[in-house]
Scaffold this motif. Structure first.
Motif: not given
Length: 390
Positions: A12, A59, A63, A66-67, A88, A381, A383
């Motif tokens: 990533t 993300p 999120p 993204y996943c 991420e 990116h 969190w």
């Protein structure tokens, strides 16, 4: 020497020099490397080490999308392992169920990742496991501010934050009326001590270190985000990390920040349960790919003479007084001349050629999110504690 058989690996955060270096290391060992990022022009996209590149949702802001985008790429390209680079990692640890079972996510479960990422919970964890800690406290609101009882200077930083973001040095009695209190992201107050600072990078599987690097903090943005990398041996740090990751049965990449006080000993300031700049000290001949797949018995370490730097970062920040620590400008110029820039690599010069264009994309993100250059590089990116579900 790498592992037997070629693997398909997805990495990533393609804009990062860490991703670029890891892609080169894995490609040199014979593995096929797929890169993803939420911006179209990341330096790793242009590397000969990259077999395919995909633009994916950001993300931080999308999120789940993204996943699911990564999971589709994994299925379409028959990926064997996903190696996350930045925060991420936490998001992927919550969404592991959307990925094909035959693909390994190189990380730990969410509870573990979160306890190591959250700076206050990490200090609590150290205290519970009887590791030596500096004095610390959580600050959620004005009442906690009033109860702070530090006798000397202390640091204030958000529990979810990263190295390039500001750490405030506070003296007892200073007004803290400027603090914004976010219930999802409170503050950590942590004793401020002086000493030699070190950063680390380790590749760990099932609680065992398979690769490791320790490097002192010489030049760093604001004294916290390293710009150059010299490999040093520190047995005390290695033993500390070995005990900790074994006790946590940790799997993934992990870095720790340490400070060694001349009289009080070694303290761990914080943990980064993800890739750190230490990956850039390894060379293809080290066979670091074996560490990710658990194919080595001895711990892989960098050449003790390695000396690398992020050239552009050194030019932008390294010469500044708050970034060069005890070094004067003459020492900075000498170190700059003798260090090897991580962006350049024989036979893989396109990332260096494309760097100005890549940074225009970063500047666009800075304007979009109204943040500085260092923050804009990683903003989408990050969190900060928001839980999500599949």
């Amino acid at each position: 020497m790498g592992i037997p058989g070629s693997k398909r690996v997805l990495i990533t955060f393609g804009r990062s020099f860490l991703t670029l270096e890891l892609a080169r290391l894995l490609s040199a060992a014979g593995h096929r490397v797929t890169i993803v990022d939420s911006i179209p022009i990341g330096v790793t996209r242009f590397s000969h080490a990259t077999a395919s590149f995909h633009r994916v949702p950001a993300p931080k802001f999308e999120p789940r999308a993204y996943c699911h985008a990564l999971a589709k790429i994994v299925a379409d390209e028959h990926i064997d392992m996903v190696i996350p680079i930045h925060e991420e990692t936490d998001i992927l640890s919550m969404m592991g169920g959307v990925f094909p079972p035959e693909c390994e996510l190189f990380l730990s479960d969410f509870d573990t990742e979160n306890r190591l990422h959250n700076k206050f919970e990490f200090q609590q964890l150290l205290a519970a496991k009887q590791f030596q800690t500096m004095k610390f406290a959580q600050v959620r609101g004005p009442r906690d501010v009033a109860e702070l009882d530090f006798a000397g200077p202390f640091a204030l930083k958000e529990c979810y934050s990263r190295g390039s973001q500001q750490v405030h040095k506070v003296m007892p009695g200073d007004s803290l009326d400027w603090l914004d209190h976010d219930p999802l992201n409170p503050w950590l107050a942590q004793e401020w001590i002086s000493g030699k600072q070190y950063c680390t990078y380790s590749i760990v599987r099932d609680g065992r270190i398979h690769a490791h690097a320790t490097y002192p903090v010489d030049y760093a943005i604001g004294g916290s985000s390293c710009l150059n990398f010299r490999s040093v041996r520190h047995d005390g740090i290695f033993d500390w990390i070995s005990e900790f990751v074994r006790d946590m049965n940790f799997t993934g990449q992990v870095g720790f920040d340490f400070i060694e006080h001349p009289h009080r000993g070694l303290f761990c300031i914080e943990c980064n349960p993800r890739a750190t700049s230490g990956i850039m000290m390894f060379a293809p001949e080290d066979g670091v790919d074996r560490a990710f797949f658990g194919f080595n018995d001895d711990v892989i370490t960098p050449d003790p003479n390695v000396d690398k730097m992020i050239g552009l970062g050194m030019l932008l920040y390294g010469w500044r007084r708050d970034s060069r620590g005890d070094h004067n400008l003459r020492q900075f110029l000498r170190d700059f001349r003798h260090s090897h820039d991580v962006i350049t690599s024989p036979g893989d010069n396109r990332p260096a050629w494309m760097l100005p264009i890549a940074y225009l994309g970063i500047l666009r993100s800075c304007l979009k999110y109204r943040v500085g250059l260092a923050e804009g590089f990683m903003h989408d990116h990050e969190w900060d504690g928001l839980r999500i579900s599949e």
